[in-house]
Design a protein around this motif. Structure first.
Motif, short mmCIF file in Angstrom:
data_model
loop_
_atom_site.label_atom_id
_atom_site.label_comp_id
_atom_site.label_asym_id
_atom_site.label_seq_id
_atom_site.Cartn_x
_atom_site.Cartn_y
_atom_site.Cartn_z
N UNK A 124 115.09 64.95 -31.95
CA UNK A 124 114.42 66.24 -31.90
C UNK A 124 113.86 66.66 -33.25
N UNK A 125 113.71 65.69 -34.17
CA UNK A 125 113.17 66.06 -35.48
C UNK A 125 111.66 65.86 -35.47
N UNK A 126 110.93 66.83 -36.03
CA UNK A 126 109.49 66.67 -36.20
C UNK A 126 109.19 66.67 -37.70
N UNK A 127 108.39 65.71 -38.12
CA UNK A 127 108.17 65.55 -39.55
C UNK A 127 106.69 65.37 -39.85
N UNK A 128 106.33 65.76 -41.08
CA UNK A 128 104.98 65.47 -41.56
C UNK A 128 105.10 64.37 -42.59
N UNK A 129 104.34 63.30 -42.40
CA UNK A 129 104.38 62.19 -43.35
C UNK A 129 103.07 62.13 -44.10
N UNK A 130 103.19 61.93 -45.40
CA UNK A 130 101.98 61.64 -46.18
C UNK A 130 102.16 60.23 -46.71
N UNK A 131 101.35 59.33 -46.21
CA UNK A 131 101.57 57.91 -46.48
C UNK A 131 100.38 57.32 -47.22
N UNK A 132 100.68 56.50 -48.21
CA UNK A 132 99.62 55.85 -48.98
C UNK A 132 98.97 54.76 -48.14
N UNK A 133 97.66 54.87 -47.97
CA UNK A 133 96.91 53.83 -47.24
C UNK A 133 95.95 53.17 -48.22
N UNK A 134 95.97 51.86 -48.22
CA UNK A 134 95.08 51.11 -49.12
C UNK A 134 94.78 49.79 -48.43
N UNK A 135 93.50 49.52 -48.22
CA UNK A 135 93.10 48.38 -47.41
C UNK A 135 93.54 47.05 -48.02
N UNK A 136 93.28 46.88 -49.30
CA UNK A 136 93.71 45.65 -49.97
C UNK A 136 93.80 45.91 -51.47
N UNK A 137 94.07 44.86 -52.22
CA UNK A 137 94.40 45.11 -53.63
C UNK A 137 93.19 45.62 -54.41
N UNK A 138 91.99 45.34 -53.91
CA UNK A 138 90.80 45.73 -54.66
C UNK A 138 90.29 47.11 -54.30
N UNK A 139 90.74 47.64 -53.18
CA UNK A 139 90.17 48.92 -52.77
C UNK A 139 91.00 50.08 -53.31
N UNK A 140 90.40 51.25 -53.23
CA UNK A 140 91.14 52.44 -53.67
C UNK A 140 91.94 52.98 -52.49
N UNK A 141 93.06 53.56 -52.80
CA UNK A 141 93.88 54.08 -51.72
C UNK A 141 93.90 55.60 -51.71
N UNK A 142 94.49 56.15 -50.68
CA UNK A 142 94.68 57.60 -50.64
C UNK A 142 95.86 57.96 -49.73
#
Lengths: 661, 258, 252
Positions: free
Chosen positions: C4-22
């Motif tokens: 019954x827990x609801x959470x907000x996740x902020x997760x780092x996404x980065x396509x590959x080693x050369x791209x920028x993530x967010x």
């Protein structure tokens, strides 16, 4: 009659002399030729790392592949309790023969005598080698090595490093491997997965591997290929295996002609943390060594609502001690698991799910506390003092396991008994190999859990580490010479050879096929479904109807998988879903073979319990007349397998009804 | 590369040099603070001024003081260099960090604290050391009654050959000492509240810098032993983070209030 | 789903080693406190797949805290808020309903991001390959009980050897220093008689390789020890420094 298609190549002579004679007469490869011979090792666990480093030390050119980000992550690392060796350091009557005997008996007389005896013979060398590498085994105050006991034996022959023996042994083997990597004699390929073996003129000549980071397929040549890729317990979805443990390497080899031995022999470990909900992704083992000091019980009353501490001694059923007075809590795993299942099925289980039994340390905590008080010269210590001291001792022996239990369940095992239940842990079955550890494909070997060889129908605790390291350090370096000495004239085959091109094309095709399904359900969805079928119908207890329907269900599930699985992303990038899909696709085929094998074996032995075949007391009923053989399955195309039998001869051990009473 | 060069050009070697110079500076602070306690004497600065002469003329101490200057410069610039390299070891920083959960803030801010100290040392040395060496400090003449021990001072307008001249006038039963009057400079300096504030802030920085630095130096040199860690922690806290900086800070405050 | 827990996740996404993530924001619902942190990610990934989005790549394998593969920087701390625990053993009961959780990869020059939360830690393997072993070929060994080792030494060596090579020490260190990892291996072998012959050579080679990999310098903040899931002690770093000094002053 042993099938003409398989030859175990067991050397002649008496059991005690076989290995020595073999070693002194096997063909050798001279050092300058070794430099031109290339060996591929798939998997970097105990078997793979030890084989790779030992072969590189001998002078062979070695390539090692693992799917993890480092060879040190292989799942051997998770083995907890210890490693057996017939050192007889405890002066309690151990010997090579006794270790051999215990292993054959523990395996319910379904293992090959010669292999097991060799295993027992080299077991001592393993400990020597590991100590020399700096493996910090537990020691006594005198500075010498400490031992503990494990299930299925009456001697103390298990060497250990707290509850992290596998980790310490693997790090030892890994450091040897890295030493060779540093010297350039081993080339390491991490985050690579083997997706096929390449055969030329009937001999194994290399592999196709996928670079998991870039998604590129690679061709690698080898004069010989060693599969050290572990077991297939994850066919059950929930097991104590690592998430990535898989059958793919072995299964691809099987489809290229390597026979699969005794696929239905799976080990259900009695002491695991019970399932807590649907979300569960894996199960966690609580080391068998805990059975040294923990007593297993359930309440005598069904659905007893009381807390365990409130149930008085005479209202507890220490069912293992009751049923098996000679071995008590230290009966082998198959026996302990079935006994737990029997109690829970009969309605005496504990915990919310009622699918658990207690593993209680209170008694021995007190006993240890008393001993410790004596050691420290404390006179008339109070009850609390004794328990405090006892807890310290228990903490030193099992601290990490207790912490892990508390982390997972939120309960403190120092204060209340653990709740445990059996779970899939190990697979005795695997690729069929001869005495040289070679599969039915020349030049293709299988080591460690990936082969079927030493544990029969049930593995004794602390023997997996022993076998993995024995195969890698002390068996393959000799036996591979038998084959490679014939290969010194074979030049490295360029990987633009049509066999490589064709194999790569087929792998590419099957990846494309997976990617193009674009269905609606995740890989895990199918994996979970397969796991449930396997656990319910090919798990701790099996019967004809169940197995037959399981085969049907698996076929349907497999068809659905190939129509409806969804794999996001592309094949040319780091794509864990694609990796999983390939592995589950193979499990979906293996599962069927396991059920077939279980159906074929009309007896109960070790981990294979057919409900139709049991004694009146519910013990496994073996049929040595008709089933004293290794089932070696040959792949004949989709869902078609042909059974070949290797008869097991027991010349040095009296085959008998296994009794731990 | 010789074994020494190799060692001292490595990460650990660099840190060893920072640790050695740092601990040397710590030991200097003990001398410095004990000597400066003479500022609290009610002798119009005679003890302090003659001590200053001793400290700036004794050949052994002069040699050590040059080592000290080099150490300060090395410690500061090597420290900053390492801090720069450390920044480069993590080019993309974390969006969220909770460093207070795993480390003391002093340990994470040695660069900042050290920079404050460097600025302070520049100000401090130009105000006193430079003034004393190259500036035009006045001279003061102390006359000590040899019977009563009573000291009187008066400005001295003439010239003397060195930094100090001392003679006894037997007829008047007194000892005359003529010496450069750094004490007056001290008094003058700390009438300025801004200066007092700077010094007090700087001493807070010393306190925090040494609280971590003293222990850290021992750890870098490998001197970490269960039995003795307690003593090191004790010294770091009580001597280097409390007694020394508080005593130093008391000096400007004393003169300001005087 | 059971929870019954609801959470907000902020997760780092980065396509590959050369791209920028967010950092991307996700909401997860009905999380059970009995789930492990990674099982919560399984739930999220399952949802993403069903929605036709790309699941989050993260490293994990044994899920019992020993293989060292899992590696998330959770709310500003490697392996999350609990001490002595890897991410796979962190359970959701350590969080509260409604929490916002920020999840980032290990960040260090020496640990480039492969994708999302997966990083390349092969630098550690190269450090071990440079000297983290005893040079003993298979078959060289003598009887294991030939050299008695005092229990205390064996225990201390074991404590150092418990390192799982996860890299939390590097992730936690404000300088991305690998001293705790390197010193654990150096210490283990320095404490045992088997490690003596190569003791000084080993520490020099391993430190040399560590520097080459681009890790930062240790400033003794102690963050590594505090965040190490296996409780590897800072005294190992001191031991390594000691050996390194002895090696530098003593060797020819």
């Amino acid at each position: 009659m042993t099938s003409s298609k398989i030859d175990a190549k067991i050397p002649g002579g008496s059991l005690e002399d076989k290995w020595t004679t073999y070693r002194s007469t096997v063909h050798l490869v001279n050092p300058s030729n070794k430099r031109n011979l290339e060996v591929i090792v798939v998997g970097s666990g105990l078997a793979g790392a030890s084989a790779a480093s030992s072969l590189a030390e001998l002078g062979y050119k070695v390539k090692v592949f693992c799917f993890q980000d480092s060879p040190r992550r292989a799942h051997s690392i998770a083995a907890q309790g210890g490693i057996n060796a017939a050192k007889n350091y405890q002066n309690d009557g151990d010997s090579t023969y006794r270790l051999f005997y215990d292993t054959i008996k523990g395996g319910d007389y379904r293992a090959r005598e010669a292999n097991v005896y060799r295993l027992a013979e080299v077991s001592g060398n393993i400990i020597d080698q590991c100590v020399a590498q700096g493996v910090p085994f537990a020691r006594e105050y005198g500075g010498l090595l400490s031992n503990r006991s494990f299930g299925g034996t009456q001697v103390q022959r298990t060497f250990y490093a707290a509850g992290q023996t596998g980790q310490q042994l693997l790090l030892g083997a890994y450091s040897s491997l890295q030493r060779q990597v540093g010297m350039g004699t081993v080339k390491m390929y991490t985050r690579h997965e083997m997706l096929d073996v390449v055969t030329i003129d009937g001999k194994c000549r290399g592999i196709i591997a996928r670079d998991l980071v870039t998604g590129k397929l690679e061709r690698h040549f080898g004069h010989a290929v060693l599969l050290c890729s572990g077991g297939y317990g994850n066919v059950f979805y929930l097991s104590t295996n690592a998430m990535g443990s898989n059958v793919t390497a072995a299964w691809k080899a099987h489809k290229k002609g390597a026979f699969f031995g005794n696929p239905c022999f799976t080990q259900i470990h009695p002491t695991c943390i019970p399932v807590s909900g649907d979300h569960q992704s894996k199960l966690t083992l609580m080391s068998e060594s805990l059975r040294n000091d923990g007593r297993i019980w359930v309440p005598k009353k069904k659905d007893d609502p009381r807390k365990p501490a409130d149930i008085p001694e005479d209202e507890r059923d220490y069912y293992l001690e009751r049923r098996y007075p000679a071995f008590g809590n230290l009966v082998p795993r198959d026996v302990a698991s079935r006994a737990a299942k029997e109690r829970c099925d009969a309605g005496y289980g504990v915990g919310t799910s009622k699918m658990a039994v207690y593993l209680d340390f209170a008694f021995n905590t007190k006993r240890y506390g008393q001993v410790e008080a004596n050691k420290r010269n404390l006179h008339n210590p109070s009850e609390e003092e004794i328990i405090r001291l006892g807890k310290e001792v228990v903490k030193e022996k099992y601290g990490n396991l207790f912490d892990m239990y508390e982390q997972i369940t939120g309960e403190n095992p120092y204060e209340m008994p653990m709740r445990i239940y059996p779970a899939v842990h190990y697979t005795m079955g695997g690729l069929w190999v001869n005495y040289n550890l070679m599969t039915t494909v020349p030049g293709l070997y299988a080591l460690g859990e990936a082969n079927f060889s030493d544990h029969g129908a049930n593995r004794l605790g602390a023997s997996a580490l022993m076998q993995g390291l024995a195969d890698g350090y002390f068996v393959i370096p000799y036996t591979i010479g038998d084959y490679l000495s014939e290969e010194i004239r074979t030049k490295a085959i360029p990987t633009d050879h049509e066999a490589f091109v064709e194999a790569e094309a087929r792998v590419q095709e099957s990846i494309d096929k997976l990617m193009n399904i674009r269905g609606t359900k995740s890989v895990d969805h199918f994996h979970k479904k397969l796991g449930k079928i396997m656990w319910d119908k090919c798990g701790m207890a099996r019967n004809v109807e169940g197995l037959k329907s399981a085969i049907e269900e698996i076929r349907e599930l497999r068809a659905e998988f190939w129509k409806d699985v969804r794999i996001p992303g592309t094949a040319n990038e780091f794509n864990p879903e694609l990796e999983k899909a390939g592995r589950v696709a193979d499990f979906l085929e293996l599962g069927e073979l396991m059920c077939k094998d279980a159906l074929e074996r009309n007896e109960s032995c070790g981990g294979h319990f057919r409900e139709e075949y049991q004694t009146e007391e519910g013990e496994a009923l073996r049929d040595d007349e008709n089933y004293a053989y290794v089932a070696a399955w040959e792949y004949m195309g989709d869902s078609k397998y042909e059974l070949h039998k290797e008869d097991l001869k027991f010349e040095n051990i009296k085959i008998a009804q296994r009794s731990y009473k | 590369m010789s074994s020494f060069t190799k060692m001292f050009s490595s990460s650990i070697g660099n840190k060893i040099l920072v640790a050695l110079t740092g601990l040397f500076l710590c030991s200097f602070l003990i001398i410095h603070v004990s000597g400066n306690l003479q500022l609290f004497y009610h002798d119009n600065g005679m003890a302090f001024n003659t001590y200053t002469v001793f400290m700036t003329t004794n050949p052994l101490i002069k040699t050590v003081s040059y080592i000290l200057y080099v150490s300060i410069l090395f410690h500061a610039f090597k420290g900053l260099h390492l801090a720069y390299k450390n920044k480069k070891a993590r080019p993309v920083s974390y969006a969220v960090t909770n460093a207070s959960a795993n480390s003391h803030w002093t340990s994470r801010n040695m660069g900042v604290l050290g920079t404050i100290l460097l600025v302070f040392i520049v100000v401090h040395m130009s105000d006193f050391w430079y003034e004393y060496k190259f500036g035009h400090l006045p001279f003061v003449k102390y006359e000590k009654n040899l019977t009563t021990g009573e000291i009187t001072s008066s400005p001295f307008q003439g010239q003397i050959s060195g930094k100090q001249e001392q003679y006894v006038v037997e007829a008047e039963n007194k000892e005359v000492t003529i010496v450069k009057d750094l004490y007056a400079e001290v008094q003058e300096e700390f009438k300025n509240p801004l200066m007092v504030a700077l010094y007090v802030i700087a001493m807070a920085a010393v306190s925090f810098h040494l609280f971590h630095g003293f222990k850290s130096g021992f750890q870098t040199l490998g001197l970490n032993h269960k039995k003795y860690n307690g003593i090191i922690r004790f010294l770091a806290l009580y001597v280097f983070a409390i007694i020394i900086p508080v005593t130093f800070a008391a000096m400007p405050v004393y003169f300001f209030l005087k | 789903m059971s929870g019954n827990m609801n959470l907000t996740l902020k997760v780092w996404r980065q396509k590959n080693k050369d791209s920028k993530g967010l950092l991307e924001t996700y909401n997860v619902k009905n999380i059970s406190p009995d789930m492990s942190f990674l099982e919560m990610f399984d739930v999220l990934n399952e949802e993403l797949i069903t929605k036709g989005e790309e699941p989050i790549a993260f490293d994990h394998d044994c899920r019992e805290g020993i293989c060292g593969m899992c590696s998330m920087y959770i709310n500003g701390r490697p392996h999350g808020p609990k001490r002595g625990v890897t991410t796979c053993q962190l359970h959701m009961r350590s969080f509260k309903d409604g929490d916002t959780i920020v999840v980032e990869p290990w960040r260090a020059t020496a640990f480039p991001v492969i994708k999302d939360l997966s990083v390349d830690r092969s630098a550690f393997d190269r450090i071990i390959a440079s000297g983290g072993f005893v040079s003993v070929n298979t078959g060289n060994a003598r009887d294991a009980n030939n050299i008695p080792i005092p229990k205390d030494d064996a225990d201390t060596a074991f404590d150092a050897a418990a390192c799982i090579g996860c890299g939390a020490c590097v992730a936690a260190c404000k300088n991305a220093s690998a001293m705790l990892f390197v010193s654990a291996k150096v210490s283990q072998l320095a404490l045992l008689p088997q490690g003596q012959p190569e003791r000084y050579m080993r520490v020099q080679s391993m430190v040399g390789q560590m520097d080459e990999e681009g890790f930062g310098n240790c400033t003794n903040t102690g963050a590594c020890e505090a965040e190490c899931p296996k409780g590897i002690s800072l005294s190992n770093i001191a031991r390594m420094n000691r050996d390194y000094i002895a090696a530098g002053l003593g060797s020819e």
